[in-house]
Structures are given as structure tokens and as C-alpha cells.
Design a protein around this motif. Sequence first.
Motif, short mmCIF file in Angstrom:
data_model
loop_
_atom_site.label_atom_id
_atom_site.label_comp_id
_atom_site.label_asym_id
_atom_site.label_seq_id
_atom_site.Cartn_x
_atom_site.Cartn_y
_atom_site.Cartn_z
N LEU A 15 18.22 27.31 19.99
CA LEU A 15 19.37 28.14 20.65
C LEU A 15 19.23 29.30 19.62
O LEU A 15 19.14 30.50 20.34
N ASN A 16 19.46 29.33 18.52
CA ASN A 16 19.42 30.45 17.49
C ASN A 16 17.99 31.23 17.71
O ASN A 16 18.18 32.48 17.63
N THR A 17 16.90 30.60 17.62
CA THR A 17 15.52 31.06 17.95
C THR A 17 15.62 31.91 19.28
O THR A 17 15.15 33.10 19.14
N PHE A 18 15.98 31.22 20.21
CA PHE A 18 16.01 31.98 21.56
C PHE A 18 16.83 33.13 21.66
O PHE A 18 16.56 34.37 22.16
N LEU A 19 18.16 33.15 21.28
CA LEU A 19 18.93 33.99 21.15
C LEU A 19 18.77 35.22 20.20
O LEU A 19 19.09 36.50 20.50
N SER A 20 18.18 34.98 18.98
CA SER A 20 17.77 36.07 18.19
C SER A 20 16.55 36.92 18.78
O SER A 20 16.39 38.18 18.33
N ALA A 21 15.84 36.38 19.67
CA ALA A 21 14.63 37.09 20.34
C ALA A 21 15.21 38.19 21.61
O ALA A 21 14.25 38.86 21.85
N LEU A 22 16.18 38.05 21.75
CA LEU A 22 16.88 38.74 22.97
C LEU A 22 17.04 40.16 22.54
O LEU A 22 17.27 40.41 21.55
N LYS A 23 16.61 41.00 23.41
CA LYS A 23 16.95 42.45 23.50
C LYS A 23 18.19 42.62 24.03
O LYS A 23 18.76 42.28 25.00
N LEU A 24 18.88 43.88 23.60
CA LEU A 24 20.28 44.33 23.96
C LEU A 24 19.94 44.71 25.50
O LEU A 24 20.87 44.52 26.33
N GLU A 25 19.04 45.21 25.94
CA GLU A 25 18.90 45.33 27.40
C GLU A 25 19.18 44.06 28.29
O GLU A 25 19.44 44.37 29.30
N GLU A 26 18.74 43.05 27.88
CA GLU A 26 18.64 41.95 28.52
C GLU A 26 20.16 41.46 28.84
O GLU A 26 20.52 40.50 29.67
N ASN A 44 23.53 17.32 31.72
CA ASN A 44 23.55 17.73 33.23
C ASN A 44 23.65 19.46 33.20
O ASN A 44 23.47 20.05 34.08
N ASP A 45 24.60 19.98 32.33
CA ASP A 45 25.04 21.37 32.41
C ASP A 45 25.45 21.62 31.30
O ASP A 45 25.68 21.12 30.25
N LEU A 46 25.61 23.14 30.87
CA LEU A 46 26.02 23.65 29.80
C LEU A 46 27.07 24.80 30.17
O LEU A 46 27.22 25.54 31.20
N LEU A 47 28.25 24.69 29.26
CA LEU A 47 29.27 25.46 29.50
C LEU A 47 29.26 26.61 28.33
O LEU A 47 29.21 26.07 27.16
N ILE A 48 29.24 27.75 28.37
CA ILE A 48 29.29 28.81 27.31
C ILE A 48 30.98 29.25 27.60
O ILE A 48 31.43 29.87 28.30
N SER A 49 31.56 28.74 26.43
CA SER A 49 32.94 29.20 26.32
C SER A 49 33.24 30.54 25.63
O SER A 49 34.35 31.19 25.77
N GLU A 50 32.39 30.78 24.74
CA GLU A 50 32.53 32.24 23.83
C GLU A 50 31.04 32.59 23.74
O GLU A 50 30.00 32.03 23.41
N PHE A 51 31.02 34.15 23.91
CA PHE A 51 29.87 34.84 23.55
C PHE A 51 30.19 36.11 22.70
O PHE A 51 30.74 36.96 23.03
N VAL A 52 29.55 36.01 21.39
CA VAL A 52 30.14 37.00 20.48
C VAL A 52 28.83 37.70 19.92
O VAL A 52 27.92 37.37 19.58
N LEU A 53 28.71 39.26 19.95
CA LEU A 53 27.78 39.88 19.84
C LEU A 53 27.96 40.37 18.33
O LEU A 53 28.99 41.34 18.24
N ASN A 54 27.03 40.68 17.48
CA ASN A 54 27.10 41.42 16.44
C ASN A 54 26.42 42.63 16.31
O ASN A 54 25.27 42.65 16.73
#
Length: 69
Positions: free
Chosen positions: A20-31, A59-69
Motif C-alpha cells: 500500500l505504501n508503494t502504491f500510494l507513494s506513486a500517486l500524483k496529486l492530479e489523481e 471481501n472489502d476494504l474500509l478507508i476510515s481516514e485519508f491524510v495528505l502531507n
Amino acid sequence: VPKAQKQQVEQLKPRVIDVLNTFLSALKLEELEIPTALTLLRTKMLRRIKIVLGEEVLNDLLISEFVLN
């Protein structure tokens, strides 16, 4: 996660976090700016976790918090 596989998931937790860290670190702000970003992220993250744990384990994934630095 089914109770029978809880221990297996706990053992693989470091690998899940790494994926997950690898995936999220590769995201661009536009996404993250598109209206459906959270839904798309959840779907992509769930897919990656299922690759690590196996299709039948999660079965599923719950995102309870999403923080951007």
C-alpha cells in the motif's frame, strides 16, 4: 477477514503495508483531485491487498481516514 484466517493476515500485515505504501507513494496529486478518487483508490488498494492475501481472504476494504502531507 474470516476468523480462521486472522492469524495468516496478521503475519502478512507488513507485506500489505509495504504494498500500500508503494502504491500510494506513486500517486500524483492530479489523481486525487478527481471526484471519484476515493472510490478508485479503494478499488485499486483492495486489488493489491488481495494479491498479497489471496482472493478468498478479503471481501472489502474500509478507508476510515485519508491524510495528505
